[in-house]
Scaffold this motif. Structure first.
Motif, PDB file in Angstrom:
ATOM      1  N   ARG A 174       0.236   8.905   2.806  1.00 48.89           N
ATOM      2  CA  ARG A 174      -0.073   7.528   2.909  1.00 48.89           C
ATOM      3  C   ARG A 174      -1.018   6.889   1.956  1.00 48.89           C
ATOM      4  N   GLU A 177       0.507   6.414  -1.329  1.00 52.21           N
ATOM      5  CA  GLU A 177       1.453   5.066  -1.393  1.00 52.21           C
ATOM      6  C   GLU A 177       0.670   4.010  -1.156  1.00 52.21           C
ATOM      7  N   ASP A 178      -0.526   3.759  -0.417  1.00 51.24           N
ATOM      8  CA  ASP A 178      -1.339   2.647  -0.466  1.00 51.24           C
ATOM      9  C   ASP A 178      -1.869   2.254  -1.640  1.00 51.24           C
ATOM     10  N   GLU A 180      -0.716   3.254  -4.724  1.00 52.11           N
ATOM     11  CA  GLU A 180       0.189   2.769  -5.675  1.00 52.11           C
ATOM     12  C   GLU A 180       0.641   1.399  -5.296  1.00 52.11           C
ATOM     13  N   LYS A 181       0.971   0.961  -4.261  1.00 53.34           N
ATOM     14  CA  LYS A 181       1.239  -0.350  -3.948  1.00 53.34           C
ATOM     15  C   LYS A 181       0.343  -1.333  -4.298  1.00 53.34           C
ATOM     16  N   ILE A 182      -0.985  -0.953  -3.881  1.00 53.30           N
ATOM     17  CA  ILE A 182      -2.003  -2.100  -4.242  1.00 53.30           C
ATOM     18  C   ILE A 182      -2.119  -2.077  -6.041  1.00 53.30           C
ATOM     19  N   ALA A 184       0.560  -1.653  -8.085  1.00 53.17           N
ATOM     20  CA  ALA A 184       1.660  -2.383  -8.486  1.00 53.17           C
ATOM     21  C   ALA A 184       1.771  -3.687  -8.328  1.00 53.17           C
ATOM     22  N   ASP A 185       0.926  -4.265  -6.992  1.00 49.97           N
ATOM     23  CA  ASP A 185       0.756  -5.479  -6.694  1.00 49.97           C
ATOM     24  C   ASP A 185      -0.173  -6.461  -7.481  1.00 49.97           C
ATOM     25  N   HIS A 304      -8.958  -1.631  -3.059  1.00 47.91           N
ATOM     26  CA  HIS A 304      -8.749  -2.859  -2.505  1.00 47.91           C
ATOM     27  C   HIS A 304      -9.737  -3.786  -3.320  1.00 47.91           C
TER      28      HIS A 304
END
Length: 315
Positions: A174, A177-178, A180-182, A184-185, A304
């Motif tokens: 998790r 993944e968290d 990687e998503k931050i 990527a966005d 973040h």
């Protein structure tokens, strides 16, 4: 020749036999159910750069002398097994904080908490391991993670060592993944932004060769402290004010807000710092000291914060 006894004559005897059989079943003890996680033991675990340790059974009295390990223990669900933590373990709030030190290891003080597992970030020449081993206590060394992958591996390892293997593996997945998503966005600025990460007001900092530097590198940021060799000074050099002013970083991150009271106003008040673009354009970002210095699951919070700064600079 004798005749067989009538069936009704045998009924009382059969009934008594049945009672005896049932009584025997009732008195026979059933095998005890293993405690959660016990089936996975014994287990041998080893963190990168540390010796292996074999745990014969699930530890029930854990002492953590590493703030990052303390956070991870609670994150994988082993919080109820933790009986004491060091004086720097400030998170989570319910962690049983004591005056134990992770820097000045005192075997006698540690053993006073009757641990069956002690977690540390370093053990010079295995001195603590040897001292505690004489009392039958295992020592798990979790060195400072140099990369995000090393941090993920430690999350899974802590889960395995404490009987929460599934939870540890899930936490690692998790967290990855968290992050990687931050990333990527978050659009990467072109050209890349430069940054300065401050550890204290005497200008100690980190380079891109450190765990924290890797986090910034996810966003393509360029570290002004790297110079010709990011590994110099172990990745934690002390810069001069002149060098920082000359580099004029696009972003300034302060990891000395709690310890040293630094913020955008105190930075702007430093001689000459009001000329920096980051100061003039409001790109000085205070960080939580603890989050910005640990390889714990809260690294997501740091990612973040960096993402928000990068987006703000690009807007």
């Amino acid at each position: 020749m004798s005749r067989p006894a009538p069936l009704r004559a045998l009924l009382p005897v059969l009934a008594l036999l049945g009672v005896a059989v049932l009584a025997g079943c009732a008195n026979r003890e059933e095998p005890a159910e293993p405690a959660p996680g016990d089936a996975a033991f014994p287990v041998t675990v080893r963190a990168e750069g540390a010796p292996a340790v074999t745990l014969e059974k699930r530890p029930e009295r854990i002492v953590s002398l590493s703030p990052s390990a303390t956070e991870t223990l609670f994150a994988v669900g082993a919080g109820q097994q933790v009986v004491a933590v060091d004086n720097q373990s400030t998170h989570p709030p319910q962690a049983p904080r004591t005056d134990l030190s992770g820097l000045n290891l005192d075997p006698e003080a540690i053993l006073a908490h009757s641990p069956d597992l002690v977690v540390v970030s370093a053990d010079r020449e295995n001195q603590l391991t040897g001292a505690l081993g004489k009392a039958g206590v295992r020592t798990l060394v979790l060195p400072d993670a140099r990369t995000l992958q090393a941090a993920y591996d430690q999350f899974a390892l802590v889960g395995t060592a404490t009987g929460h293997a599934d939870e540890g593996a899930d936490l690692a997945r998790r967290t990855r993944e968290d992050i990687e998503k931050i990333v990527a966005d978050t659009p990467k600025p072109n050209p890349p932004l430069t940054y300065y990460h401050e550890l204290d007001p005497t200008y100690y900092t980190t380079t891109s060769a450190t765990f924290i530097g890797q986090v910034y590198g996810l966003f393509g940021l360029v570290n002004i402290a790297d110079g010709d060799d990011p590994n110099a000074s172990g990745g934690y050099p002390q810069l001069s004010a002149e060098r920082i002013l000359r580099a004029n970083p696009d972003l300034i991150f302060l990891a000395d807000t709690n310890c040293c009271g630094q913020n955008a106003e105190t930075v702007a008040a430093r001689p000459g710092w009001d000329t920096l673009d980051a100061v003039k354009e409001g790109r000085v970002y205070p960080l939580n000291d603890d989050v910005a210095s640990r390889w714990s699951p809260r690294v997501v919070d740091l990612v973040h914060a960096v993402a928000d700064a990068v987006r703000g600079a690009g807007s």
